[in-house]
Write a protein that holds these residues in place. Structure first.
Motif, PDB file in Angstrom:
ATOM      1  N   TRP A   1       0.804  -1.224   0.000  1.00  0.00           N
ATOM      2  CA  TRP A   1       0.000   0.000   0.000  1.00  0.00           C
ATOM      3  C   TRP A   1       0.842   1.281   0.000  1.00  0.00           C
TER       4      TRP A   1
ATOM      5  N   GLU B   1       0.210   3.796  -3.011  1.00  0.00           N
ATOM      6  CA  GLU B   1      -1.087   4.470  -2.936  1.00  0.00           C
ATOM      7  C   GLU B   1      -1.120   5.468  -1.781  1.00  0.00           C
TER       8      GLU B   1
ATOM      9  N   LYS C   1       0.853   8.572  -2.643  1.00  0.00           N
ATOM     10  CA  LYS C   1       0.148   9.379  -3.639  1.00  0.00           C
ATOM     11  C   LYS C   1      -0.965  10.189  -2.986  1.00  0.00           C
ATOM     12  N   ASN C   2      -1.709   9.550  -2.085  1.00  0.00           N
ATOM     13  CA  ASN C   2      -2.829  10.225  -1.425  1.00  0.00           C
ATOM     14  C   ASN C   2      -2.381  11.197  -0.348  1.00  0.00           C
TER      15      ASN C   2
END
Length: 255
Positions: A113, A116, A119-120
């Motif tokens: 993870w 992701e 990125k978030n």
């Protein structure tokens, strides 16, 4: 926000029968940061030290303290997020500090993870790893012995890049399984990096050689059982104590 001195002084006030000479008694205090189980400080408590454990996961309100009951081991629990504490210089020296920072965003257990998450929330890694570095810097100034651990993951590279330092060494739980009450339960692998002060794990010698009979606890334990995955091995906890007290060979119970 609360100052770490206020927490420490309250513990010492209770421990010393309302004695005000904190400089005299604080050297017998050990602190476990993000150490909900208390495993890492238990050998110290068994041998006469008082312990303060700071963790946000206790089942009582945030920013509150639970003291030991009369006759119980001197383990004080303070429920808090470490970022809600002002980590000032303490009034005197502390014997031992353990930092077992949450590995949710740092260890290989969550590697799938990372992309992701970054990125978030581009600042996530810097916040989480930066908090570990801040605590390590504080502990190294305040304590005689320091143990900071993190399973394999991305903290070592971040520390090197951001004016921290590489881990001093790495260990495997099964190396110290013979020191546990139930050695068979700790014959698993979990490569764990250590930043330390005042001791070296190579000082723990003459242990029976044990081989791992279980898989990697870092990645092969379900995320739903996070507490089991992150639980500090009893054998390793005792080995750290022994390394800090080279004259001893603590195996449990009274020394």
């Amino acid at each position: 926000m609360i100052n770490i001195n206020s927490i420490i002084n309250w513990v010492l006030f209770q421990e010393n029968g309302h004695h005000n000479n904190f400089h005299q008694c604080q050297s017998d205090l050990v602190i476990g940061i993000c150490s909900k189980s208390g495993r890492i400080v238990q050998p110290w408590v068994d041998n006469g030290y008082a312990a303060l454990i700071i963790d946000k996961g206790f089942d009582f309100p945030l920013n509150s303290m639970v003291s030991p009951k009369p006759g119980a081991p001197p383990i004080y629990k303070y429920c808090a997020n470490v970022e809600d504490i002002i980590w000032d210089s303490t009034m005197s020296h502390i014997s031992f500090v353990s930092i077992e920072a949450p590995c949710t965003h740092l260890s290989a257990a969550g590697a799938r993870w990372w992309k992701e998450k970054d990125k978030n929330d581009p600042g996530l890694l810097d916040r989480e790893a930066g908090r570990v570095k801040m605590l390590l810097d504080w502990a190294e100034k305040e304590a005689t012995y320091v143990y900071c651990e993190q399973p394999r993951g991305r903290l070592p590279a971040w520390m090197k890049k951001n004016k921290g330092r590489r881990p001093d060494e790495w260990v495997q739980p099964y190396w110290y399984a013979s020191l546990a009450d139930d050695p068979e339960s700790e014959r698993y692998t979990k490569r764990t990096y250590i930043w330390r002060k005042g001791f070296h794990m190579s000082w723990v010698k003459d242990l029976p050689i044990m081989t791992p009979i279980m898989g990697d606890r870092t990645t092969k334990v379900s995320g739903r059982d996070k507490d089991a995955r992150s639980l500090t091995p009893q054998g390793l906890s005792r080995a750290v104590y022994n390394a800090c007290h080279m004259h001893s060979n603590y195996l449990g119970g009274e020394e």
